[in-house]
Design a protein around this motif. Structure first.
Motif, mmCIF file in Angstrom:
data_model
loop_
_atom_site.group_PDB
_atom_site.id
_atom_site.type_symbol
_atom_site.label_atom_id
_atom_site.label_comp_id
_atom_site.label_asym_id
_atom_site.label_seq_id
_atom_site.Cartn_x
_atom_site.Cartn_y
_atom_site.Cartn_z
ATOM 1 N N LYS A 231 1.683 9.082 -6.383
ATOM 2 C CA LYS A 231 2.313 10.565 -5.984
ATOM 3 C C LYS A 231 1.061 10.962 -5.100
ATOM 4 O O LYS A 231 0.836 12.175 -5.199
ATOM 5 C CB LYS A 231 2.522 11.237 -7.268
ATOM 6 N N LYS A 232 0.505 9.811 -4.307
ATOM 7 C CA LYS A 232 -0.324 10.662 -3.101
ATOM 8 C C LYS A 232 0.158 10.833 -1.984
ATOM 9 O O LYS A 232 1.284 10.037 -1.836
ATOM 10 C CB LYS A 232 -1.536 9.599 -3.116
ATOM 11 N N ALA A 233 -0.269 11.651 -1.137
ATOM 12 C CA ALA A 233 0.351 11.841 0.087
ATOM 13 C C ALA A 233 0.067 10.762 1.002
ATOM 14 O O ALA A 233 -0.908 9.955 1.031
ATOM 15 C CB ALA A 233 -0.065 13.218 0.794
ATOM 16 N N LEU A 234 1.266 10.590 1.879
ATOM 17 C CA LEU A 234 1.103 9.454 2.925
ATOM 18 C C LEU A 234 0.532 10.113 4.268
ATOM 19 O O LEU A 234 0.336 9.411 5.240
ATOM 20 C CB LEU A 234 2.423 9.021 3.168
ATOM 21 N N ILE B 211 -8.764 4.549 -0.393
ATOM 22 C CA ILE B 211 -8.479 3.025 0.110
ATOM 23 C C ILE B 211 -6.970 2.758 0.592
ATOM 24 O O ILE B 211 -7.097 2.274 1.584
ATOM 25 C CB ILE B 211 -9.014 2.261 -1.126
ATOM 26 N N HIS B 212 -5.974 3.209 -0.210
ATOM 27 C CA HIS B 212 -4.698 2.695 0.182
ATOM 28 C C HIS B 212 -4.391 3.572 1.389
ATOM 29 O O HIS B 212 -3.302 3.300 2.126
ATOM 30 C CB HIS B 212 -3.893 3.159 -1.187
ATOM 31 N N SER C 278 1.007 -1.315 0.085
ATOM 32 C CA SER C 278 -0.138 -0.093 -0.131
ATOM 33 C C SER C 278 0.862 1.328 -0.024
ATOM 34 O O SER C 278 0.627 2.143 -0.738
ATOM 35 C CB SER C 278 -0.864 0.056 1.305
ATOM 36 N N ALA C 279 1.902 1.268 0.550
ATOM 37 C CA ALA C 279 3.001 2.312 0.794
ATOM 38 C C ALA C 279 3.434 2.643 -0.528
ATOM 39 O O ALA C 279 3.534 3.953 -0.914
ATOM 40 C CB ALA C 279 4.090 2.170 1.810
ATOM 41 N N LEU D 221 2.969 5.765 -3.253
ATOM 42 C CA LEU D 221 4.063 6.543 -3.680
ATOM 43 C C LEU D 221 4.143 6.670 -5.303
ATOM 44 O O LEU D 221 4.483 7.793 -5.855
ATOM 45 C CB LEU D 221 5.298 6.023 -3.195
ATOM 46 N N ALA D 222 3.811 5.635 -5.742
ATOM 47 C CA ALA D 222 3.924 5.390 -7.043
ATOM 48 C C ALA D 222 2.813 6.201 -7.783
ATOM 49 O O ALA D 222 3.085 6.855 -8.940
ATOM 50 C CB ALA D 222 3.677 3.955 -7.519
#
Length: 315
Positions: free
Chosen positions: A48-51, A178-179, A40-41, A45-46
């Motif tokens: 380009k969404k914020a964590l 979701i992620h 999911s991480a 990252l792939a």
């Protein structure tokens, strides 16, 4: 849970020439969650969404704790009951989901929904209470083991119903991706399960067992991969359709799991268990036929020439 036949193999089939059993269910939870968290991480990252967390971190932690308890109860129960018994018992998850939906989401269900859910539970009860003669668990220690196994399944149902309902609440309350939810809940699960393993002194023992049995390592790798894919399916279904629909979908898939397990491990089924299966799956499919169809309300015009004429439905 997807991969359950593999789970049964890990927990019930001995490894090596000395016939050793793998007993560290929390280690399976840790392996599953760390794999899911990494995937999911990487996906976030792939894309380009914020964590950054969307909801307060403690709410992810609530889902995580409940999910760990769910999975641990499931794995531990496999020591005391056969996979077909446990799998069909999962069909009763509709009732705890409805209860938690009422408590957490303030939802209201119709009487026929409770009736069909009760019929499903009745079928599950027949399956649990009337096992085929001669079915023996390698961990069996008499009546106490049976009571403990059923208790673990009850715990599984309660925690699982809470987990999916609370996930549904988070999705609806925070417009959560979701992620994002998967990453933070599984990350919390990794920390909690690792802490539990260390505090119990089971981490090194589990690693030692896996290092001595390469086939066990392979089984755990397969289970973790399938569990990761399953987690994404679960989260997508709950976010899109809700917790109760997810419980219904997961119930119908149990039939395939039961058949696979019976073929793989040669589990006998009594006639009472067959009757219970018919009640369970019959009730589910009756529910699908009785599903309400959306209807537009009709508004009557004033009587003209002694006849009522309906207007078009209003949205």
């Amino acid at each position: 849970m997807a991969g359950s036949p593999v789970t049964e193999k890990i927990m019930r089939v001995p490894y090596g020439p000395n016939k050793e059993f793998f007993k560290y269910s929390l280690f399976l939870v840790f392996c599953n969650r760390i794999t899911t968290s990494a995937v999911s991480a990487g996906t976030l990252l792939a894309s380009k969404k914020a964590l950054d967390p969307v909801a307060p971190v403690y709410k992810y932690g609530i889902v995580s704790i409940s999910n760990i308890l769910t999975t641990t109860c499931q794995y531990e129960a496999l020591k005391y009951v056969s996979f077909p018994v446990q799998t069909l018992a999962k069909c009763a998850k509709m009732i705890p989901v409805m209860i938690w939906g009422t408590v957490i989401m303030q939802k209201r269900y119709k009487g026929r929904d409770y009736l069909l859910a009760s019929l499903v539970t009745l079928g599950c009860a027949l399956f649990i209470l009337y096992p085929a003669a001669g079915e023996i668990s390698p961990y069996s220690r008499g009546r106490d083991s049976t009571v403990w196994g059923v208790s673990l399944m009850i715990g599984y149902l309660g925690f699982d119903g809470f987990t999916s309902t609370f996930q549904d609440k988070l999705f609806k309350g925070y417009d959560m991706e979701i992620h994002n939810q998967i990453f933070y809940t599984t990350l919390c699960s990794c920390i909690l399960s690792l802490t539990g393993l260390i505090s119990q002194g089971h981490l090194l023992m589990a690693i030692n067992f896996v290092s001595r049995h390469n086939d066990c390592f392979f089984d755990i790798a397969v289970l973790s991969t399938v569990a990761t894919a399953s987690q994404f399916f679960i989260s997508y279904t709950i976010r899109t359709f809700g917790a109760l629909t997810f419980a219904t979908i997961m119930t119908t898939r149990q039939l395939v799991s039961i058949l696979l397990s019976c073929v793989w491990f040669g589990h006998p089924l009594s006639w009472e268990q067959c009757s219970g299966a018919v009640i369970v799956f019959g009730s589910l499919y009756v529910k699908s036929f009785l599903r309400d169809k959306p209807q537009k309300p009709l508004v009557l015009e004033e009587r003209e020439n002694g006849e009522d004429r309906p207007l078009k439905g209003t949205p």
